[in-house]
Scaffold this motif. Structure first.
Motif, PDB file in Angstrom:
ATOM      1  N   UNK A  35      46.801  21.170  25.291  1.00 52.15           N
ATOM      2  CA  UNK A  35      45.419  21.102  24.800  1.00 52.15           C
ATOM      3  C   UNK A  35      44.904  22.514  24.528  1.00 52.15           C
ATOM      4  N   UNK A  36      44.425  22.801  23.317  1.00 51.26           N
ATOM      5  CA  UNK A  36      43.902  24.143  23.029  1.00 51.26           C
ATOM      6  C   UNK A  36      42.599  24.390  23.792  1.00 51.26           C
ATOM      7  N   UNK A  37      42.383  25.636  24.170  1.00 50.16           N
ATOM      8  CA  UNK A  37      41.177  26.008  24.908  1.00 50.16           C
ATOM      9  C   UNK A  37      40.658  27.326  24.351  1.00 50.16           C
ATOM     10  N   UNK A  38      39.362  27.453  24.267  1.00 51.16           N
ATOM     11  CA  UNK A  38      38.769  28.657  23.705  1.00 51.16           C
ATOM     12  C   UNK A  38      38.616  29.726  24.773  1.00 51.16           C
ATOM     13  N   UNK A  39      39.090  30.931  24.455  1.00 51.65           N
ATOM     14  CA  UNK A  39      38.959  32.089  25.334  1.00 51.65           C
ATOM     15  C   UNK A  39      37.993  33.054  24.661  1.00 51.65           C
ATOM     16  N   UNK A  40      37.000  33.505  25.396  1.00 50.07           N
ATOM     17  CA  UNK A  40      36.023  34.454  24.880  1.00 50.07           C
ATOM     18  C   UNK A  40      36.366  35.845  25.391  1.00 50.07           C
ATOM     19  N   UNK A  41      36.360  36.825  24.492  1.00 53.41           N
ATOM     20  CA  UNK A  41      36.646  38.209  24.847  1.00 53.41           C
ATOM     21  C   UNK A  41      35.328  38.972  24.846  1.00 53.41           C
ATOM     22  N   UNK A  42      34.980  39.562  25.972  1.00 50.36           N
ATOM     23  CA  UNK A  42      33.741  40.322  26.079  1.00 50.36           C
ATOM     24  C   UNK A  42      34.051  41.813  25.985  1.00 50.36           C
ATOM     25  N   UNK A  43      33.478  42.456  24.988  1.00 54.76           N
ATOM     26  CA  UNK A  43      33.728  43.881  24.788  1.00 54.76           C
ATOM     27  C   UNK A  43      32.596  44.752  25.322  1.00 54.76           C
ATOM     28  N   UNK A  44      31.473  44.165  25.667  1.00 52.51           N
ATOM     29  CA  UNK A  44      30.355  44.932  26.205  1.00 52.51           C
ATOM     30  C   UNK A  44      29.065  44.147  26.112  1.00 52.51           C
ATOM     31  N   UNK A  45      28.013  44.775  26.615  1.00 54.11           N
ATOM     32  CA  UNK A  45      26.692  44.145  26.609  1.00 54.11           C
ATOM     33  C   UNK A  45      25.671  45.123  26.049  1.00 54.11           C
ATOM     34  N   UNK A  46      24.594  44.572  25.520  1.00 52.00           N
ATOM     35  CA  UNK A  46      23.471  45.363  25.032  1.00 52.00           C
ATOM     36  C   UNK A  46      22.196  44.773  25.627  1.00 52.00           C
ATOM     37  N   UNK A  69      37.558  52.490  24.411  1.00 46.24           N
ATOM     38  CA  UNK A  69      38.708  52.540  25.317  1.00 46.24           C
ATOM     39  C   UNK A  69      38.490  51.775  26.620  1.00 46.24           C
ATOM     40  N   UNK A  70      37.287  51.248  26.842  1.00 47.49           N
ATOM     41  CA  UNK A  70      37.019  50.500  28.076  1.00 47.49           C
ATOM     42  C   UNK A  70      37.757  49.166  28.064  1.00 47.49           C
ATOM     43  N   UNK A  71      38.118  48.658  29.247  1.00 50.00           N
ATOM     44  CA  UNK A  71      38.761  47.339  29.296  1.00 50.00           C
ATOM     45  C   UNK A  71      37.813  46.246  28.813  1.00 50.00           C
ATOM     46  N   UNK A  72      38.387  45.198  28.245  1.00 57.42           N
ATOM     47  CA  UNK A  72      37.627  44.020  27.851  1.00 57.42           C
ATOM     48  C   UNK A  72      37.894  42.922  28.861  1.00 57.42           C
ATOM     49  N   UNK A  73      37.014  41.933  28.914  1.00 53.74           N
ATOM     50  CA  UNK A  73      37.166  40.823  29.850  1.00 53.74           C
ATOM     51  C   UNK A  73      37.364  39.529  29.082  1.00 53.74           C
ATOM     52  N   UNK A  74      38.266  38.681  29.591  1.00 55.23           N
ATOM     53  CA  UNK A  74      38.572  37.392  28.975  1.00 55.23           C
ATOM     54  C   UNK A  74      37.982  36.294  29.851  1.00 55.23           C
ATOM     55  N   UNK A  75      37.256  35.388  29.213  1.00 53.71           N
ATOM     56  CA  UNK A  75      36.583  34.299  29.927  1.00 53.71           C
ATOM     57  C   UNK A  75      36.974  32.947  29.334  1.00 53.71           C
ATOM     58  N   UNK A  76      37.055  31.966  30.203  1.00 53.56           N
ATOM     59  CA  UNK A  76      37.052  30.560  29.803  1.00 53.56           C
ATOM     60  C   UNK A  76      35.764  30.016  30.394  1.00 53.56           C
ATOM     61  N   UNK A  77      34.847  29.633  29.519  1.00 50.78           N
ATOM     62  CA  UNK A  77      33.507  29.282  29.994  1.00 50.78           C
ATOM     63  C   UNK A  77      32.903  30.521  30.621  1.00 50.78           C
ATOM     64  N   UNK A  78      32.410  30.394  31.853  1.00 52.44           N
ATOM     65  CA  UNK A  78      31.848  31.559  32.536  1.00 52.44           C
ATOM     66  C   UNK A  78      32.799  32.127  33.586  1.00 52.44           C
ATOM     67  N   UNK A  79      34.061  31.705  33.557  1.00 53.71           N
ATOM     68  CA  UNK A  79      35.044  32.154  34.539  1.00 53.71           C
ATOM     69  C   UNK A  79      35.914  33.275  33.983  1.00 53.71           C
TER      70      UNK A  79
END
Length: 110
Positions: A35-46, A69-79
């Motif tokens: 089953x495909x699942x969407x992964x969100x990549x967070x590169x930063x906040x404003x 150059x900062x690390x990015x975070x990968x989320x499924x939903x809010x996890x």
């Protein structure tokens, strides 16, 4: 179509019956692996002010709290499931990918 009393299907989240064979449990878990699942990549906040947001137009730049150059975070939903580094895919497409540097341990959750 009606269910018979001998139908082995259980609703999602139901505990397996006592004595259920591990092979059947693995088959049930495996049914979800395709089953495909969407992964969100967070590169930063404003954190702009509302007054700044209403002034945004095409070609405006919203400054983030991170650098390229900062690390990015990968989320499924809010996890949070992993962290990594952005990199350009080397196929001339200009697309981005993420090279994983940390991955959450899900071995006890499947």
């Amino acid at each position: 179509m009606t269910r018979s009393d001998t139908d082995d299907d259980q609703p999602e989240g139901a505990e397996p019956a006592a004595g259920e064979k591990p092979v059947r449990q693995a088959a049930r878990a495996g049914a979800f692996l395709g089953v495909p699942i969407e992964v969100t990549i967070s590169v930063g906040k404003a954190r702009p002010l509302v007054s700044e947001l209403v002034e945004l137009r095409r070609d405006s730049v919203l400054t983030l709290d991170s650098s390229i150059d900062d690390p990015v975070e990968l989320y499924i939903g809010d996890r949070l499931i992993a962290r990594g580094e952005l990199q350009e895919i080397g196929d001339e497409s200009g697309r981005l990918g993420v090279r994983l540097t940390e991955v959450a341990d899900f071995s006890n959750e499947i």
